[in-house]
Design a protein around this motif. Structure first.
Motif, PDB file in Angstrom:
ATOM      1  N   THR A   1       0.822  -1.201   0.000  1.00 42.80           N
ATOM      2  CA  THR A   1       0.000   0.000   0.000  1.00 42.80           C
ATOM      3  C   THR A   1       0.865   1.263   0.000  1.00 42.80           C
ATOM      4  N   HIS A   2       0.497   2.186  -0.863  1.00 41.23           N
ATOM      5  CA  HIS A   2       1.167   3.485  -0.901  1.00 41.23           C
ATOM      6  C   HIS A   2       0.478   4.385   0.114  1.00 41.23           C
ATOM      7  N   THR A   3       1.248   4.958   1.029  1.00 40.03           N
ATOM      8  CA  THR A   3       0.690   5.780   2.103  1.00 40.03           C
ATOM      9  C   THR A   3       1.116   7.226   1.942  1.00 40.03           C
ATOM     10  N   ILE A   4       0.134   8.123   2.015  1.00 44.30           N
ATOM     11  CA  ILE A   4       0.376   9.563   1.934  1.00 44.30           C
ATOM     12  C   ILE A   4       0.066  10.179   3.290  1.00 44.30           C
ATOM     13  N   LEU A   5       0.996  10.964   3.806  1.00 47.67           N
ATOM     14  CA  LEU A   5       0.750  11.771   4.999  1.00 47.67           C
ATOM     15  C   LEU A   5       0.342  13.153   4.521  1.00 47.67           C
TER      16      LEU A   5
END
Length: 195
Positions: A2-6
């Motif tokens: 999973t690509h996670t964006i903050l």
């Protein structure tokens, strides 16, 4: 994986913020199928570092009291968000030539030896390598990169200190005089990031 964006907003403005819509656009453009977004709104005040926090931070983890561990809970949570993120999208207004106090408070809480950087024989080394940061800088009139811009050099130094060196600045400067051209130009820059 999973690509996670903050997604981080440092603007004190909610309804009339110039940077918040640009942050939303960047997150939408950079999201991939199944991307996860962690939201951190710095308009909600973060506590300033104080003596109690410093003492807890410099006490080895195995020797901390329950009270000291509790003092570091928020810092631990902020660091966990940062560690989980592959991409950080930060909306950063410039206040009085520098970063908002809320962002500086965040920096003080995440810059911790052994967590986000480590002291080595060659000097400090960032531990958060391999991440990308997109920083949307909105100003009323100060040009990005000018002698009066103390925000972007600070962000570059701080993120680099913890190992994040892949930084793209989106220029949304001089909104007071040129909002009709600044915003579309920033939007175009954001759209190009996803290409």
């Amino acid at each position: 994986m999973t690509h996670t964006i903050l997604k981080m907003n440092a603007s004190a403005r909610i309804a009339d913020s110039a940077s918040r819509p640009l942050v939303e656009r960047a997150v939408a453009k950079l999201s991939k199928s199944g991307s996860r977004v962690i939201e951190r709104d710095l308009a909600a005040p973060l506590p300033a570092v104080n003596e109690q926090w410093l003492n807890a931070n410099w006490t080895p983890a195995e020797s901390r009291t329950a009270e000291q561990s509790a003092v570091l809970e928020l810092s631990d949570a902020l660091i966990a968000e940062l560690k989980e993120a592959d991409t950080i999208v930060l909306g950063l207004p410039m206040y009085n030539f520098g970063v908002p106090a809320s962002f500086k408070a965040w920096v003080d809480l995440i810059a911790r030896n052994g967590e986000t950087f480590a002291y080595t024989d060659e000097g400090p080394k960032g531990l958060l390598e391999g991440k990308r940061a997109v920083v949307i800088v909105a100003t009323g009139g100060v040009p990005i990169g000018s002698a009066a811009d103390h925000a972007t050099p600070f962000v570059t130094t701080v993120l680099g200190f913890v190992g994040i060196t892949d930084i793209t600045f989106v220029d949304a400067a001089n909104l007071v005089a040129n909002s009709d051209t600044v915003v579309p130009k920033a939007e175009a820059t954001i759209d190009a990031l996803a290409a």
